[in-house]
Design a protein around this motif. Sequence first.
Motif, PDB file in Angstrom:
ATOM      1  N   VAL A 181      46.446  32.706  38.879  1.00  0.00           N
ATOM      2  CA  VAL A 181      46.233  33.880  38.039  1.00  0.00           C
ATOM      3  C   VAL A 181      46.991  33.694  36.734  1.00  0.00           C
ATOM      4  O   VAL A 181      48.166  33.346  36.733  1.00  0.00           O
ATOM      5  N   TYR A 182      46.304  33.917  35.618  1.00  0.00           N
ATOM      6  CA  TYR A 182      46.892  33.752  34.297  1.00  0.00           C
ATOM      7  C   TYR A 182      46.819  35.082  33.556  1.00  0.00           C
ATOM      8  O   TYR A 182      45.770  35.720  33.511  1.00  0.00           O
ATOM      9  N   SER A 183      47.956  35.476  32.983  1.00  0.00           N
ATOM     10  CA  SER A 183      48.023  36.757  32.284  1.00  0.00           C
ATOM     11  C   SER A 183      48.028  36.553  30.776  1.00  0.00           C
ATOM     12  O   SER A 183      48.811  35.754  30.252  1.00  0.00           O
ATOM     13  N   TYR A 184      47.153  37.278  30.082  1.00  0.00           N
ATOM     14  CA  TYR A 184      47.125  37.283  28.622  1.00  0.00           C
ATOM     15  C   TYR A 184      47.470  38.672  28.094  1.00  0.00           C
ATOM     16  O   TYR A 184      47.088  39.037  26.991  1.00  0.00           O
ATOM     17  N   GLY A 185      48.185  39.426  28.893  1.00  0.00           N
ATOM     18  CA  GLY A 185      48.582  40.771  28.522  1.00  0.00           C
ATOM     19  C   GLY A 185      48.770  41.602  29.772  1.00  0.00           C
ATOM     20  O   GLY A 185      48.442  41.164  30.885  1.00  0.00           O
ATOM     21  N   PRO A 186      49.307  42.818  29.632  1.00  0.00           N
ATOM     22  CA  PRO A 186      49.576  43.665  30.794  1.00  0.00           C
ATOM     23  C   PRO A 186      48.348  43.922  31.671  1.00  0.00           C
ATOM     24  O   PRO A 186      48.476  44.125  32.867  1.00  0.00           O
ATOM     25  N   ASN A 187      47.162  43.929  31.079  1.00  0.00           N
ATOM     26  CA  ASN A 187      45.950  44.194  31.859  1.00  0.00           C
ATOM     27  C   ASN A 187      44.849  43.182  31.577  1.00  0.00           C
ATOM     28  O   ASN A 187      43.674  43.474  31.747  1.00  0.00           O
ATOM     29  N   LYS A 188      45.239  41.995  31.119  1.00  0.00           N
ATOM     30  CA  LYS A 188      44.253  40.953  30.811  1.00  0.00           C
ATOM     31  C   LYS A 188      44.526  39.761  31.717  1.00  0.00           C
ATOM     32  O   LYS A 188      45.424  38.960  31.475  1.00  0.00           O
ATOM     33  N   TYR A 189      43.746  39.661  32.802  1.00  0.00           N
ATOM     34  CA  TYR A 189      43.957  38.609  33.780  1.00  0.00           C
ATOM     35  C   TYR A 189      42.747  37.686  33.900  1.00  0.00           C
ATOM     36  O   TYR A 189      41.600  38.129  33.901  1.00  0.00           O
ATOM     37  N   PHE A 190      43.052  36.397  33.996  1.00  0.00           N
ATOM     38  CA  PHE A 190      42.061  35.382  34.330  1.00  0.00           C
ATOM     39  C   PHE A 190      42.519  34.731  35.628  1.00  0.00           C
ATOM     40  O   PHE A 190      43.729  34.580  35.868  1.00  0.00           O
ATOM     41  N   ALA A 191      41.574  34.336  36.447  1.00  0.00           N
ATOM     42  CA  ALA A 191      41.937  33.737  37.732  1.00  0.00           C
ATOM     43  C   ALA A 191      40.953  32.630  38.092  1.00  0.00           C
ATOM     44  O   ALA A 191      39.779  32.667  37.704  1.00  0.00           O
ATOM     45  N   SER A 192      41.449  31.645  38.824  1.00  0.00           N
ATOM     46  CA  SER A 192      40.598  30.600  39.385  1.00  0.00           C
ATOM     47  C   SER A 192      40.903  30.485  40.867  1.00  0.00           C
ATOM     48  O   SER A 192      42.044  30.735  41.295  1.00  0.00           O
ATOM     49  N   VAL A 193      39.917  30.123  41.645  1.00  0.00           N
ATOM     50  CA  VAL A 193      40.087  30.094  43.091  1.00  0.00           C
ATOM     51  C   VAL A 193      39.098  29.112  43.713  1.00  0.00           C
ATOM     52  O   VAL A 193      38.004  28.898  43.188  1.00  0.00           O
ATOM     53  N   HIS A 194      39.491  28.491  44.807  1.00  0.00           N
ATOM     54  CA  HIS A 194      38.594  27.633  45.592  1.00  0.00           C
ATOM     55  C   HIS A 194      38.060  28.463  46.766  1.00  0.00           C
ATOM     56  O   HIS A 194      38.840  29.015  47.545  1.00  0.00           O
ATOM     57  N   VAL A 195      36.748  28.530  46.859  1.00  0.00           N
ATOM     58  CA  VAL A 195      36.102  29.340  47.901  1.00  0.00           C
ATOM     59  C   VAL A 195      35.416  28.409  48.898  1.00  0.00           C
ATOM     60  O   VAL A 195      34.554  27.605  48.515  1.00  0.00           O
ATOM     61  N   GLU A 196      35.817  28.504  50.164  1.00  0.00           N
ATOM     62  CA  GLU A 196      35.256  27.646  51.206  1.00  0.00           C
ATOM     63  C   GLU A 196      33.988  28.266  51.797  1.00  0.00           C
ATOM     64  O   GLU A 196      33.974  29.448  52.145  1.00  0.00           O
ATOM     65  N   VAL A 197      32.927  27.443  51.862  1.00  0.00           N
ATOM     66  CA  VAL A 197      31.654  27.876  52.452  1.00  0.00           C
ATOM     67  C   VAL A 197      31.166  26.785  53.399  1.00  0.00           C
ATOM     68  O   VAL A 197      31.641  25.646  53.355  1.00  0.00           O
ATOM     69  N   ASP A 198      30.225  27.133  54.235  1.00  0.00           N
ATOM     70  CA  ASP A 198      29.665  26.183  55.199  1.00  0.00           C
ATOM     71  C   ASP A 198      28.910  25.079  54.460  1.00  0.00           C
ATOM     72  O   ASP A 198      28.016  25.348  53.657  1.00  0.00           O
ATOM     73  N   THR A 255      37.003  32.566  38.021  1.00  0.00           N
ATOM     74  CA  THR A 255      36.203  31.343  38.100  1.00  0.00           C
ATOM     75  C   THR A 255      36.354  30.776  39.496  1.00  0.00           C
ATOM     76  O   THR A 255      37.474  30.466  39.933  1.00  0.00           O
ATOM     77  N   GLY A 256      35.238  30.660  40.215  1.00  0.00           N
ATOM     78  CA  GLY A 256      35.271  30.180  41.587  1.00  0.00           C
ATOM     79  C   GLY A 256      34.826  28.732  41.693  1.00  0.00           C
ATOM     80  O   GLY A 256      33.850  28.326  41.050  1.00  0.00           O
ATOM     81  N   HIS A 257      35.553  27.948  42.485  1.00  0.00           N
ATOM     82  CA  HIS A 257      35.204  26.551  42.756  1.00  0.00           C
ATOM     83  C   HIS A 257      34.652  26.469  44.171  1.00  0.00           C
ATOM     84  O   HIS A 257      35.278  26.939  45.120  1.00  0.00           O
ATOM     85  N   LEU A 258      33.490  25.858  44.314  1.00  0.00           N
ATOM     86  CA  LEU A 258      32.809  25.781  45.605  1.00  0.00           C
ATOM     87  C   LEU A 258      33.391  24.642  46.441  1.00  0.00           C
ATOM     88  O   LEU A 258      33.419  23.494  46.009  1.00  0.00           O
ATOM     89  N   ASP A 259      33.882  24.985  47.643  1.00  0.00           N
ATOM     90  CA  ASP A 259      34.407  23.988  48.573  1.00  0.00           C
ATOM     91  C   ASP A 259      33.589  24.010  49.867  1.00  0.00           C
ATOM     92  O   ASP A 259      33.749  24.911  50.699  1.00  0.00           O
ATOM     93  N   PRO A 260      32.687  23.024  50.057  1.00  0.00           N
ATOM     94  CA  PRO A 260      31.905  22.980  51.302  1.00  0.00           C
ATOM     95  C   PRO A 260      32.759  22.493  52.468  1.00  0.00           C
ATOM     96  O   PRO A 260      33.492  21.509  52.349  1.00  0.00           O
ATOM     97  N   ILE A 261      32.703  23.189  53.578  1.00  0.00           N
ATOM     98  CA  ILE A 261      33.502  22.862  54.761  1.00  0.00           C
ATOM     99  C   ILE A 261      32.571  22.510  55.926  1.00  0.00           C
ATOM    100  O   ILE A 261      31.618  23.255  56.217  1.00  0.00           O
ATOM    101  N   VAL A 262      32.863  21.353  56.579  1.00  0.00           N
ATOM    102  CA  VAL A 262      32.087  20.945  57.750  1.00  0.00           C
ATOM    103  C   VAL A 262      32.522  21.802  58.941  1.00  0.00           C
ATOM    104  O   VAL A 262      33.698  21.831  59.293  1.00  0.00           O
TER     105      VAL A 262
END
Length: 374
Positions: free
Chosen positions: A240-257, A285-292
């Motif tokens: 999570v990156y803050s550019y002000g008290p209420n300005k947030y950007f975030a990136s995350v890895h999301v696991e899917v089948d 911003t979501g990064h797709l992580d395929p999981i077996v």
Amino acid sequence: MLDIDNKNRTNSGNIASIVGILVNILLAGVKVLVGLIFGVISLFADGLNNFTDCGSSIISLISFKLSSKPADKEHPFGHERIEYICSIVVAFIILLIAISIAIESVNKIIAPPEVSFSIWIVLALVLSVCAKLGLYFYYKTVAKKLNSSILKAAAVDSLTDCISTSTVFVSLIVGLIFNINIDGYAGVAVSIFIGFSAVNILKEVFSVLIGKAPDNELLLEIKQKILSYPGVLGVHDISVYSYGPNKYFASVHVEVDAAQDVLTSHELIDDIEKDFLKTTGIMLTGHLDPIVTNDERVNTLKKQVEDIVKKIDPTFSIHDFRMVFGVNTTNVLFDLAIPYDSKMTKDEIKNILEKEITAINSQYCLVLTIEHCI
């Protein structure tokens, strides 16, 4: 979860600033007048501090106006960090006043003046404590609602004022009972309280500007919200990156089948990103992580490795677990997330894991990536 409304935030901030200006003008006028008439330097100094509080409220008023400006070509992430800059200005003003009060108070210690005691002094002090205590709770409530650093600073300053004014009152009572003048010493105490409040404000704002870690509560809310979407198997590497008290950007890895159609998985990520922006104001911003999920060998070893990791340290976690099968060796690949305050070195952790995993099967070859997490 954050829900940004710049217009309402600016209006609420402006109202709080105006309330602060009016209250501090009243208190400053009363305390400076009474302090001059009866020769109470600590009360006079406390009144000057209220004048600076008034100036601080004016700066906060300007801050909310400027920080609400929309993003432009030169500032694509908006202008909300202006509030941090204004908080620094306020802190330095408070610090300068603390120094000037300390100098004046030392002079009064060297050459103490005659101090009179009057009911007007008591009334001025009681009025100040009540008003500043009310401002403290008001600022604190609004600051929490708006996530405002400059109003948090104003709240801390108001509470400090309550303490410093109480110190002035105690010095007068002591002087009245024991017939000694400790007004100059009380002034020094007031300056110290004011100085500490300024330093604490600076520490907090500089921490945010340097890149303070997001609250665990915010990270947990983001994780739980993403996990609530059908088709999401897991979440990791949340930044999570803050550019002000209420300005947030975030990136995350999301696991899917991994067996799920890639277009369907991509659409899921898109839907999560759009929903976050709409409901929370966070640009995710979501990064797709395929999981077996249908290979029993992978699932069994993953469970064994998770147990090993938890025995090493319950705060450790793994993700992106996979296996590459060969003729003579099988590569076991995964990422290990450890907290920043872990007392174990990366080499120590890796050696333990290599020993435990090869004990399961001598053909297993560990390919490990160790990363820090909050």
